[in-house]
Design a protein around this motif. Structure first.
Motif, PDB file in Angstrom:
ATOM      1  N   LEU A  20       0.614  -1.070   0.026  1.00 28.40           N
ATOM      2  CA  LEU A  20       0.023   0.129  -0.036  1.00 28.40           C
ATOM      3  C   LEU A  20       0.740   1.396   0.099  1.00 28.40           C
ATOM      4  N   ASN A  71      -8.166  10.695  -1.273  1.00 21.53           N
ATOM      5  CA  ASN A  71      -8.788   9.725  -0.923  1.00 21.53           C
ATOM      6  C   ASN A  71      -7.952   8.570  -0.305  1.00 21.53           C
ATOM      7  N   ASP A  72      -6.665   8.369  -0.720  1.00 22.07           N
ATOM      8  CA  ASP A  72      -5.777   7.373   0.014  1.00 22.07           C
ATOM      9  C   ASP A  72      -5.311   8.042   1.316  1.00 22.07           C
ATOM     10  N   ASN A  75      -8.044   7.019   3.644  1.00 22.07           N
ATOM     11  CA  ASN A  75      -8.296   5.738   3.849  1.00 22.07           C
ATOM     12  C   ASN A  75      -7.121   5.017   4.277  1.00 22.07           C
ATOM     13  N   ILE A  76      -6.099   5.014   3.395  1.00 16.22           N
ATOM     14  CA  ILE A  76      -4.826   4.019   3.647  1.00 16.22           C
ATOM     15  C   ILE A  76      -4.073   4.553   4.891  1.00 16.22           C
ATOM     16  N   THR A 104      -6.268  -4.396   0.503  1.00 18.48           N
ATOM     17  CA  THR A 104      -4.959  -3.743  -0.217  1.00 18.48           C
ATOM     18  C   THR A 104      -5.560  -3.914  -1.813  1.00 18.48           C
ATOM     19  N   ARG A 107      -8.294  -1.182  -2.489  1.00 18.60           N
ATOM     20  CA  ARG A 107      -7.533   0.187  -2.779  1.00 18.60           C
ATOM     21  C   ARG A 107      -7.077   0.225  -4.001  1.00 18.60           C
ATOM     22  N   HIS A 110      -9.495   0.708  -6.319  1.00 16.98           N
ATOM     23  CA  HIS A 110     -10.010   2.244  -6.343  1.00 16.98           C
ATOM     24  C   HIS A 110      -9.151   3.295  -7.121  1.00 16.98           C
ATOM     25  N   THR A 111      -7.901   2.972  -7.012  1.00 17.58           N
ATOM     26  CA  THR A 111      -7.039   3.986  -7.769  1.00 17.58           C
ATOM     27  C   THR A 111      -7.160   3.654  -9.311  1.00 17.58           C
ATOM     28  N   SER A 127     -15.347  -0.596  -4.512  1.00 20.36           N
ATOM     29  CA  SER A 127     -13.872  -0.744  -4.276  1.00 20.36           C
ATOM     30  C   SER A 127     -13.947   0.090  -2.963  1.00 20.36           C
ATOM     31  N   PHE A 128     -14.505   1.349  -2.996  1.00 25.39           N
ATOM     32  CA  PHE A 128     -14.514   2.121  -1.698  1.00 25.39           C
ATOM     33  C   PHE A 128     -14.959   1.452  -0.538  1.00 25.39           C
ATOM     34  N   ALA A 131     -13.168  -1.865   0.944  1.00 23.95           N
ATOM     35  CA  ALA A 131     -12.007  -1.403   1.840  1.00 23.95           C
ATOM     36  C   ALA A 131     -12.554  -0.633   3.262  1.00 23.95           C
TER      37      ALA A 131
END
Lengths: 147, 147, 147
Positions: A20, A71-72, A75-76, A104, A107, A110-111, A127-128, A131
């Protein structure tokens, strides 16, 4: 309660966190690619290197990548704390590894659907939420374990 | 110096970090609620699901929640590292638990007065600075302990 | 693979992470200084305390500090996870300490040339890439160690 941690669980956490972290870093060349192709920058000192470059904050392609990056961050980055603390709630290795892997994968997807090959909804929403549900599950486990 | 950590201190850290992670996740439905009620979205592909929806970045109610969320990224995300490292500076359990509790309470209050029930200043400034002073205290402890 | 960590390596991580946490916190008074000097705020309730204050999102001096802060969120916050996990890949103390020191120095320089004393490129680009390469190196080490 304790701070003992299973080595296999921690190893799975470290591996997926590494993936990630690599994925988040890819946002930097993705943004740069759009900036140089659209000649749109955020600071006046950046425009001198590219002929015809200007400062702007409303290019749709640049802003799309930047929204994906934000957004990463939302969330990440929390996931690094969530998944780390989840390792200390004595999860089974199979469960922990599966949760980390699903988060993983979701996300990365998602990208891809947000910033690389934009596709119609609900690809990004699915996908959002996949996760997010993984993360909510782990947060609930953390709170109930350490309460 | 060492990497031994008191189990009770770490447990308090994990519990309050869990609460703060849950609090941060609440920003997502808070933002969504404003987006669907004001019909304002950030990406063109998001507008197809809601009749009359448009892309905009200047709705005051949506932007207020987003600023609160960004403020969380700037303050709560560093806290996960700060409070974690503070656990390794051999703090007394009572002190550590109190600091984590005050920070957590202040940041929950910050969200309430910023993004849920907006009230005049200095409500938000006070909650912001209380949390910040807790964090500054812990950062000073970390640097002096590991210097 | 294991979760044993060298005390000296972890101590170096904790020290430089503490310095970087302090550096990130300095962004808050840096932003406030610009807001009060330019009388530009983000929320209507903030304008009552300063005579002549207005809500705006396009002041170049305020936005410059905010971009530097966002760049910290994108680079320093992941570093807290990256450098932490890197500690568990059995690095030599000298190597780990050097990497942490170079990253920390590069990010402090990045803030200075971006938000405190703006200078022409490539000062910011160089400091950005030095820090990024350190982080990429550690991420590669993490993934290969825990794969």
């Amino acid at each position: 309660m304790g701070i003992d941690v299973n080595q296999e669980v921690f190893g799975a956490y470290a591996f997926y966190a590494g993936i990630l972290l690599a994925k988040m870093m890819v946002m930097i060349p993705l943004t740069a690619r759009q900036r140089f192709s659209k000649k749109v920058f955020t600071s006046p000192e950046d425009t001198s290197s590219v002929k015809g470059a200007k400062v702007a904050y409303d290019d749709p392609d640049v802003e799309r990548v930047r929204r994906a990056h934000l957004n990463d961050l939302e969330n990440i980055l929390p996931f690094f704390a969530t998944a780390f603390l989840y390792c200390f709630t004595s999860p089974a290795y199979g469960t922990a590894n599966l949760l980390f892997k699903v988060f993983t994968g979701a996300r990365i997807l998602h990208t891809l659907v947000y910033a690389v090959f934009p596709v119609p909804q609900p690809a990004r929403a699915i996908s959002f939420f996949v996760a997010m549900f993984v993360q909510v599950y782990m947060v609930v486990k953390i709170i109930s374990h350490f309460a």
